[in-house]
Design an enzyme around this catalytic site. Structure first.
Site, PDB file in Angstrom:
ATOM      1  N   ARG A  29       0.835  -1.202   0.000  1.00 46.02           N
ATOM      2  CA  ARG A  29       0.000   0.000   0.000  1.00 46.02           C
ATOM      3  C   ARG A  29       0.871   1.255   0.000  1.00 46.02           C
ATOM      4  NH1 ARG A  29      -5.226  -1.630   0.525  1.00 46.02           N
ATOM      5  NH2 ARG A  29      -5.434  -3.695   1.453  1.00 46.02           N
ATOM      6  N   ASP A  30       0.461   2.221  -0.831  1.00 44.45           N
ATOM      7  CA  ASP A  30       1.177   3.501  -0.901  1.00 44.45           C
ATOM      8  C   ASP A  30       1.061   4.222   0.442  1.00 44.45           C
ATOM      9  OD1 ASP A  30       2.020   5.536  -3.501  1.00 44.45           O
ATOM     10  OD2 ASP A  30       1.606   6.454  -1.553  1.00 44.45           O
ATOM     11  N   ILE A  31       2.152   4.828   0.880  1.00 43.93           N
ATOM     12  CA  ILE A  31       2.176   5.516   2.169  1.00 43.93           C
ATOM     13  C   ILE A  31       1.319   6.783   2.145  1.00 43.93           C
ATOM     14  CG2 ILE A  31       4.153   7.073   1.808  1.00 43.93           C
ATOM     15  CD1 ILE A  31       5.260   5.996   4.501  1.00 43.93           C
ATOM     16  N   ASN A  87       4.622   6.661 -13.589  1.00 39.94           N
ATOM     17  CA  ASN A  87       5.199   7.969 -13.886  1.00 39.94           C
ATOM     18  C   ASN A  87       6.660   7.794 -14.310  1.00 39.94           C
ATOM     19  OD1 ASN A  87       2.822   9.304 -13.033  1.00 39.94           O
ATOM     20  ND2 ASN A  87       3.480   9.123 -10.903  1.00 39.94           N
ATOM     21  N   VAL A  96      10.286   8.233  -6.752  1.00 43.27           N
ATOM     22  CA  VAL A  96      11.084   7.068  -6.351  1.00 43.27           C
ATOM     23  C   VAL A  96      11.576   6.395  -7.636  1.00 43.27           C
ATOM     24  CG1 VAL A  96      11.137   4.875  -5.122  1.00 43.27           C
ATOM     25  CG2 VAL A  96       9.723   6.752  -4.239  1.00 43.27           C
ATOM     26  N   HIS A 100       7.481   1.478 -10.687  1.00 43.77           N
ATOM     27  CA  HIS A 100       6.349   0.967  -9.914  1.00 43.77           C
ATOM     28  C   HIS A 100       5.057   1.322 -10.627  1.00 43.77           C
ATOM     29  CE1 HIS A 100       7.697   4.909  -8.471  1.00 43.77           C
ATOM     30  NE2 HIS A 100       6.412   5.221  -8.342  1.00 43.77           N
ATOM     31  N   HIS A 102       1.322   2.265 -10.070  1.00 43.65           N
ATOM     32  CA  HIS A 102       0.297   2.679  -9.108  1.00 43.65           C
ATOM     33  C   HIS A 102      -0.995   1.986  -9.530  1.00 43.65           C
ATOM     34  CE1 HIS A 102       2.397   6.297  -7.392  1.00 43.65           C
ATOM     35  NE2 HIS A 102       3.018   6.267  -8.561  1.00 43.65           N
TER      36      HIS A 102
HETATM   37  P1  DGP Z   1       5.956   8.304  -7.821  1.00 39.15           P
HETATM   38  O1  DGP Z   1       5.608   9.709  -7.449  1.00 39.15           O
HETATM   39  O2  DGP Z   1       5.219   7.812  -9.060  1.00 39.15           O
HETATM   40  O3  DGP Z   1       7.446   8.057  -7.893  1.00 39.15           O
HETATM   41  O4  DGP Z   1       5.379   7.418  -6.648  1.00 39.15           O
HETATM   42  C1  DGP Z   1       6.089   7.097  -5.500  1.00 39.15           C
HETATM   43  C2  DGP Z   1       5.098   6.670  -4.481  1.00 39.15           C
HETATM   44  O5  DGP Z   1       5.787   5.980  -3.454  1.00 39.15           O
HETATM   45  C3  DGP Z   1       4.358   7.817  -3.805  1.00 39.15           C
HETATM   46  O6  DGP Z   1       2.975   7.727  -4.134  1.00 39.15           O
HETATM   47  C4  DGP Z   1       4.584   7.613  -2.312  1.00 39.15           C
HETATM   48  C5  DGP Z   1       5.140   6.226  -2.235  1.00 39.15           C
HETATM   49  N1  DGP Z   1       6.137   6.032  -1.200  1.00 39.15           N
HETATM   50  C6  DGP Z   1       7.268   6.744  -1.020  1.00 39.15           C
HETATM   51  N2  DGP Z   1       7.959   6.283   0.026  1.00 39.15           N
HETATM   52  C7  DGP Z   1       7.244   5.240   0.527  1.00 39.15           C
HETATM   53  C8  DGP Z   1       7.445   4.346   1.607  1.00 39.15           C
HETATM   54  O7  DGP Z   1       8.427   4.394   2.353  1.00 39.15           O
HETATM   55  N3  DGP Z   1       6.480   3.406   1.813  1.00 39.15           N
HETATM   56  C9  DGP Z   1       5.383   3.300   1.007  1.00 39.15           C
HETATM   57  N4  DGP Z   1       4.501   2.349   1.291  1.00 39.15           N
HETATM   58  N5  DGP Z   1       5.170   4.124  -0.045  1.00 39.15           N
HETATM   59  C10 DGP Z   1       6.087   5.082  -0.264  1.00 39.15           C
END
Ligand code: DGP
Length: 121
Positions: A29-31, A87, A96, A100, A102
């Site tokens: 799950r996204d944070i 993205n 990041v 990945h 989404h």
């Molecule tokens: P993007 O902006 O497309 O690179 O998406 C990166 C996503 O990663 C963003 O929606 C937040 C998520 N994210 C960043 N750090 C962490 C983390 O430590 N844990 C989790 N679960 N998600 C994270």
């Protein structure tokens, strides 16, 4: 390529709400969720951006989509609908640098993302 936070999640060095894992991929799950369901589906192999996908990675990237459709079915929103987004680089909002997908679901999702109001701004 440089290590990212996702490598630490793969190695369980930092916690994440992991919903799926296999030998090639991980989903958690996204944070900072942007929808009631917001999952990130990543390859265990570090690939920085879409631009870095090599010929040999094509099956792996296809696998990420297969995981997305399987999770959508298993979690019960496949028929209702969902969005899968990747993205690429800063202008698209990539933060990041480990590719990945989404996977967003659970509410009506606006489209197109580039609205008339944004064009004026
Ligand atoms: P993007 O902006 O497309 O690179 O998406 C990166 C996503 O990663 C963003 O929606 C937040 C998520 N994210 C960043 N750090 C962490 C983390 O430590 N844990 C989790 N679960 N998600 C994270």
């Amino acid at each position: 390529m440089a290590e990212t936070i996702f490598d630490k999640i793969i190695r369980r060095e930092i916690p994440a709400d992991i919903v799926y894992e296999d030998d090639l991929s991980l989903a958690f799950r996204d944070i900072n969720p942007q929808a009631p369901v917001h999952l990130l589906i990543i390859p265990k192999k570090p690939i920085a951006t879409i631009n870095d996908i090599a010929t040999d990675d094509r099956e792996l990237v296809g696998h990420l989509f297969y995981v997305a459709r399987t999770l959508a079915a298993d979690m019960g929103f496949a028929e209702e609908g969902y969005r899968v987004v990747m993205n690429c680089n800063e202008q698209a909002g990539q933060t990041v640098f480990h590719i990945h997908l989404h996977l967003l679901a659970g509410k009506p999702l606006g489209w197109p993302p580039y609205t008339e109001r944004m064009k004026q701004g």
